[in-house]
Design an enzyme around this catalytic site. Sequence first.
Site, mmCIF file in Angstrom:
data_model
loop_
_atom_site.group_PDB
_atom_site.id
_atom_site.type_symbol
_atom_site.label_atom_id
_atom_site.label_comp_id
_atom_site.label_asym_id
_atom_site.label_seq_id
_atom_site.Cartn_x
_atom_site.Cartn_y
_atom_site.Cartn_z
ATOM 1 N N ASN A 83 35.302 122.605 4.608
ATOM 2 C CA ASN A 83 34.544 123.748 5.351
ATOM 3 C C ASN A 83 35.118 124.684 6.123
ATOM 4 O O ASN A 83 34.557 125.784 6.461
ATOM 5 C CB ASN A 83 32.977 123.099 6.011
ATOM 6 C CG ASN A 83 32.464 123.875 6.736
ATOM 7 O OD1 ASN A 83 31.534 125.025 6.301
ATOM 8 N ND2 ASN A 83 32.524 123.832 7.973
ATOM 9 N N ALA A 84 36.298 124.237 6.756
ATOM 10 C CA ALA A 84 36.906 124.794 7.929
ATOM 11 C C ALA A 84 37.144 126.281 7.505
ATOM 12 O O ALA A 84 37.657 126.510 6.317
ATOM 13 C CB ALA A 84 37.931 124.020 8.451
ATOM 14 N N GLY A 85 37.118 127.111 8.175
ATOM 15 C CA GLY A 85 37.182 128.388 7.868
ATOM 16 C C GLY A 85 37.229 129.573 8.907
ATOM 17 O O GLY A 85 36.574 129.416 9.822
ATOM 18 N N GLN A 130 34.273 142.365 -0.020
ATOM 19 C CA GLN A 130 33.778 143.047 1.150
ATOM 20 C C GLN A 130 34.892 143.715 1.890
ATOM 21 O O GLN A 130 35.966 143.483 1.957
ATOM 22 C CB GLN A 130 33.323 141.901 2.060
ATOM 23 C CG GLN A 130 32.814 142.181 3.397
ATOM 24 C CD GLN A 130 31.698 143.325 3.202
ATOM 25 O OE1 GLN A 130 31.479 144.417 2.989
ATOM 26 N NE2 GLN A 130 30.454 142.357 3.093
ATOM 27 N N GLY A 137 37.294 145.241 4.546
ATOM 28 C CA GLY A 137 37.957 144.850 5.676
ATOM 29 C C GLY A 137 38.226 143.111 5.587
ATOM 30 O O GLY A 137 38.389 142.646 6.588
ATOM 31 N N TYR A 145 40.058 137.260 3.790
ATOM 32 C CA TYR A 145 39.020 136.125 3.635
ATOM 33 C C TYR A 145 38.548 136.054 2.162
ATOM 34 O O TYR A 145 38.586 134.907 1.683
ATOM 35 C CB TYR A 145 37.939 136.614 4.348
ATOM 36 C CG TYR A 145 36.608 135.673 4.648
ATOM 37 C CD1 TYR A 145 36.839 134.404 5.491
ATOM 38 C CD2 TYR A 145 35.483 135.872 3.953
ATOM 39 C CE1 TYR A 145 35.596 133.733 5.401
ATOM 40 C CE2 TYR A 145 34.442 135.133 3.797
ATOM 41 C CZ TYR A 145 34.540 133.857 4.704
ATOM 42 O OH TYR A 145 33.512 133.094 4.798
ATOM 43 N N PRO A 148 28.233 130.197 -0.526
ATOM 44 C CA PRO A 148 27.041 130.486 0.339
ATOM 45 C C PRO A 148 27.238 132.254 0.683
ATOM 46 O O PRO A 148 28.037 132.778 0.724
ATOM 47 C CB PRO A 148 27.166 129.930 1.726
ATOM 48 C CG PRO A 148 28.215 128.545 1.456
ATOM 49 C CD PRO A 148 29.147 129.284 0.577
ATOM 50 N N GLY A 149 25.726 132.572 0.769
ATOM 51 C CA GLY A 149 25.661 134.054 1.076
ATOM 52 C C GLY A 149 25.826 134.046 2.712
ATOM 53 O O GLY A 149 26.229 133.017 3.149
#
Length: 240
Positions: free
Chosen positions: A82-84, A141, A143, A147, A177-178
């Site tokens: 999950n780390a981000g 997305q 910018g 990511y 996930p959104g």
Amino acid sequence: MKKVALVTGGTQGIGAATSIALKEAGYRVVATTRKWIEEAIVFQDTHQIKTAFFDVRNYEAVTKAIAGIEQQQGPIHVLVNNAGVTQDSFLHKMPPEKWHEVLDTNLTGAFHMCRAVLPCMREREAGRIINISSVNALKGQIGQANYCASKAGLIGFTKAIALENASKGITANAIAPGYTQTQMTKAVRQDILDKIIQTIPLNRLAHPHEIASLICYLCKEEAAYITGATFNINGGQLCA
């Protein structure tokens, strides 16, 4: 004996909700964080969840930490990557260090973690790996080239390790996930966030526990036939 679940970035946001949910489901949970900060200490003390401090970008630190966790807690059955981080910038203005920090944390960090836990999982012929991607991996997305690339890479990575380890009883799935109520979205300007919410048919952000509930399901025996899949939880923002 309780099974061990390891959640990277497990003291904040989706990670914290996942750590708590897995503990409630009967797992012995270890939540990782990169920094020894007051919030992580409070989380550990409040929820009685063991916290491990290491940087997923550092392979030597990861392997040392995993060895210690397995020695103290037992073999890791569940790994939630999950780390981000985000480091937003238009690509034509993006410093290379912003690109590398995001890829090294979000994608290479997942490789380091999986590389460290898979040998033991394969030896035991059991394990669950869940990688947290993003809706922006699927739709892009502005910018967020770094990511989006890192989170899209996680999806391909998940499919590959699912195929490589299926014969050993190990499943690997991704969740995209959104926009969710986390520190990441709190950092977004309110006027921009309001515009994003207008694009979501359910007209709200996700709650972290809504993501955590799916993670918990994928860890169950009932989910043993699900592998190599990507699950979208985005309130209808992207129907894919």
